[in-house]
Design a protein around this motif. Structure first.
Motif, PDB file in Angstrom:
ATOM      1  N   LEU A  48      40.474 -37.580 -23.484  1.00  0.00           N
ATOM      2  CA  LEU A  48      41.339 -36.524 -24.024  1.00  0.00           C
ATOM      3  C   LEU A  48      40.573 -35.228 -24.291  1.00  0.00           C
ATOM      4  O   LEU A  48      41.085 -34.131 -24.037  1.00  0.00           O
ATOM      5  N   ILE A  49      39.343 -35.344 -24.784  1.00  0.00           N
ATOM      6  CA  ILE A  49      38.540 -34.142 -25.026  1.00  0.00           C
ATOM      7  C   ILE A  49      38.210 -33.450 -23.715  1.00  0.00           C
ATOM      8  O   ILE A  49      38.337 -32.224 -23.600  1.00  0.00           O
ATOM      9  N   SER A  50      37.797 -34.218 -22.704  1.00  0.00           N
ATOM     10  CA  SER A  50      37.469 -33.602 -21.416  1.00  0.00           C
ATOM     11  C   SER A  50      38.711 -33.021 -20.746  1.00  0.00           C
ATOM     12  O   SER A  50      38.634 -31.980 -20.093  1.00  0.00           O
ATOM     13  N   LEU A  51      39.859 -33.657 -20.926  1.00  0.00           N
ATOM     14  CA  LEU A  51      41.107 -33.114 -20.375  1.00  0.00           C
ATOM     15  C   LEU A  51      41.431 -31.770 -21.015  1.00  0.00           C
ATOM     16  O   LEU A  51      41.759 -30.803 -20.320  1.00  0.00           O
ATOM     17  N   ASN A  52      41.302 -31.692 -22.325  1.00  0.00           N
ATOM     18  CA  ASN A  52      41.588 -30.449 -23.032  1.00  0.00           C
ATOM     19  C   ASN A  52      40.622 -29.346 -22.598  1.00  0.00           C
ATOM     20  O   ASN A  52      41.051 -28.216 -22.317  1.00  0.00           O
ATOM     21  N   LEU A  53      39.332 -29.663 -22.531  1.00  0.00           N
ATOM     22  CA  LEU A  53      38.354 -28.660 -22.117  1.00  0.00           C
ATOM     23  C   LEU A  53      38.582 -28.220 -20.678  1.00  0.00           C
ATOM     24  O   LEU A  53      38.470 -27.036 -20.361  1.00  0.00           O
ATOM     25  N   LYS A  54      38.896 -29.160 -19.802  1.00  0.00           N
ATOM     26  CA  LYS A  54      39.138 -28.813 -18.397  1.00  0.00           C
ATOM     27  C   LYS A  54      40.349 -27.898 -18.265  1.00  0.00           C
ATOM     28  O   LYS A  54      40.316 -26.928 -17.498  1.00  0.00           O
ATOM     29  N   GLU A  55      41.400 -28.183 -19.005  1.00  0.00           N
ATOM     30  CA  GLU A  55      42.588 -27.321 -18.945  1.00  0.00           C
ATOM     31  C   GLU A  55      42.267 -25.912 -19.451  1.00  0.00           C
ATOM     32  O   GLU A  55      42.733 -24.929 -18.878  1.00  0.00           O
ATOM     33  N   MET A  56      41.478 -25.808 -20.502  1.00  0.00           N
ATOM     34  CA  MET A  56      41.111 -24.484 -21.025  1.00  0.00           C
ATOM     35  C   MET A  56      40.258 -23.718 -20.013  1.00  0.00           C
ATOM     36  O   MET A  56      40.469 -22.522 -19.786  1.00  0.00           O
ATOM     37  N   ILE A  57      39.311 -24.396 -19.390  1.00  0.00           N
ATOM     38  CA  ILE A  57      38.443 -23.738 -18.412  1.00  0.00           C
ATOM     39  C   ILE A  57      39.234 -23.346 -17.172  1.00  0.00           C
ATOM     40  O   ILE A  57      39.063 -22.245 -16.642  1.00  0.00           O
ATOM     41  N   ASP A  58      40.117 -24.226 -16.702  1.00  0.00           N
ATOM     42  CA  ASP A  58      40.935 -23.893 -15.536  1.00  0.00           C
ATOM     43  C   ASP A  58      41.866 -22.712 -15.825  1.00  0.00           C
ATOM     44  O   ASP A  58      42.088 -21.865 -14.956  1.00  0.00           O
ATOM     45  N   ALA A  59      42.387 -22.637 -17.039  1.00  0.00           N
ATOM     46  CA  ALA A  59      43.236 -21.500 -17.411  1.00  0.00           C
ATOM     47  C   ALA A  59      42.419 -20.208 -17.425  1.00  0.00           C
ATOM     48  O   ALA A  59      42.891 -19.163 -16.965  1.00  0.00           O
ATOM     49  N   GLU A  60      41.193 -20.288 -17.921  1.00  0.00           N
ATOM     50  CA  GLU A  60      40.318 -19.110 -17.928  1.00  0.00           C
ATOM     51  C   GLU A  60      39.977 -18.672 -16.508  1.00  0.00           C
ATOM     52  O   GLU A  60      39.994 -17.480 -16.193  1.00  0.00           O
ATOM     53  N   ARG A  64      40.997 -15.096 -14.753  1.00  0.00           N
ATOM     54  CA  ARG A  64      40.026 -14.214 -14.087  1.00  0.00           C
ATOM     55  C   ARG A  64      40.450 -13.898 -12.662  1.00  0.00           C
ATOM     56  O   ARG A  64      40.325 -12.761 -12.203  1.00  0.00           O
ATOM     57  N   GLU A  65      40.933 -14.904 -11.955  1.00  0.00           N
ATOM     58  CA  GLU A  65      41.366 -14.702 -10.575  1.00  0.00           C
ATOM     59  C   GLU A  65      42.543 -13.735 -10.512  1.00  0.00           C
ATOM     60  O   GLU A  65      42.600 -12.857  -9.645  1.00  0.00           O
ATOM     61  N   ILE A  66      43.485 -13.874 -11.433  1.00  0.00           N
ATOM     62  CA  ILE A  66      44.645 -12.971 -11.456  1.00  0.00           C
ATOM     63  C   ILE A  66      44.205 -11.550 -11.771  1.00  0.00           C
ATOM     64  O   ILE A  66      44.694 -10.586 -11.169  1.00  0.00           O
ATOM     65  N   ARG A  67      43.269 -11.403 -12.709  1.00  0.00           N
ATOM     66  CA  ARG A  67      42.763 -10.056 -13.042  1.00  0.00           C
ATOM     67  C   ARG A  67      42.087  -9.416 -11.837  1.00  0.00           C
ATOM     68  O   ARG A  67      42.269  -8.215 -11.583  1.00  0.00           O
ATOM     69  N   GLU A  68      41.290 -10.200 -11.107  1.00  0.00           N
ATOM     70  CA  GLU A  68      40.601  -9.664  -9.934  1.00  0.00           C
ATOM     71  C   GLU A  68      41.592  -9.250  -8.859  1.00  0.00           C
ATOM     72  O   GLU A  68      41.444  -8.200  -8.240  1.00  0.00           O
ATOM     73  N   LYS A  69      42.618 -10.043  -8.640  1.00  0.00           N
ATOM     74  CA  LYS A  69      43.629  -9.693  -7.638  1.00  0.00           C
ATOM     75  C   LYS A  69      44.403  -8.446  -8.054  1.00  0.00           C
ATOM     76  O   LYS A  69      44.701  -7.586  -7.231  1.00  0.00           O
ATOM     77  N   ALA A  70      44.721  -8.360  -9.341  1.00  0.00           N
ATOM     78  CA  ALA A  70      45.448  -7.183  -9.829  1.00  0.00           C
ATOM     79  C   ALA A  70      44.563  -5.936  -9.735  1.00  0.00           C
ATOM     80  O   ALA A  70      45.038  -4.853  -9.389  1.00  0.00           O
ATOM     81  N   LYS A  71      43.302  -6.098 -10.030  1.00  0.00           N
ATOM     82  CA  LYS A  71      42.370  -4.973  -9.980  1.00  0.00           C
ATOM     83  C   LYS A  71      42.193  -4.479  -8.547  1.00  0.00           C
ATOM     84  O   LYS A  71      42.118  -3.282  -8.303  1.00  0.00           O
ATOM     85  N   ASN A  72      42.142  -5.422  -7.607  1.00  0.00           N
ATOM     86  CA  ASN A  72      41.937  -5.050  -6.202  1.00  0.00           C
ATOM     87  C   ASN A  72      43.223  -4.602  -5.508  1.00  0.00           C
ATOM     88  O   ASN A  72      43.161  -3.983  -4.449  1.00  0.00           O
ATOM     89  N   SER A  73      44.369  -4.877  -6.095  1.00  0.00           N
ATOM     90  CA  SER A  73      45.621  -4.526  -5.411  1.00  0.00           C
ATOM     91  C   SER A  73      46.075  -3.102  -5.700  1.00  0.00           C
ATOM     92  O   SER A  73      46.909  -2.571  -4.979  1.00  0.00           O
TER      93      SER A  73
END
Length: 77
Positions: A48-60, A64-73
């Motif tokens: 459960l701890i690793s699941l929570n941490l993985k979800e937080m990291i994947d969301a981060e 970041r990916e969305i910000r980069e795409k928005a910045k480049n578009s």
């Protein structure tokens, strides 16, 4: 961050196998059930701890990916 996400994914996989093994041992073995319950709770906590941490990291990473795409578009002046 991507490496950490992959490592947490592996930790989740390993802890799920430990949970499954503990459940099988508790059914077919005469090992102390209190000790098996303790192992089960430890592995469930790790999962459960690793699941929570993985979800937080994947969301981060997604943010970041969305910000980069928005910045480049945006068109450059």
């Amino acid at each position: 961050m991507k490496i950490l996400s992959k490592l947490l994914g592996w930790l989740m996989t390993i802890s799920s196998f430990v949970i499954l093994t503990t459940l099988i041992l508790s059914v077919f073995s005469h090992i102390e059930h209190l000790r098996l319950a303790q192992y089960f709770l430890y592995s469930m906590s790790a999962f459960l701890i690793s699941l929570n941490l993985k979800e937080m990291i994947d969301a981060e990473l997604l943010e970041r990916e969305i910000r980069e795409k928005a910045k480049n578009s945006y068109p450059k002046k």
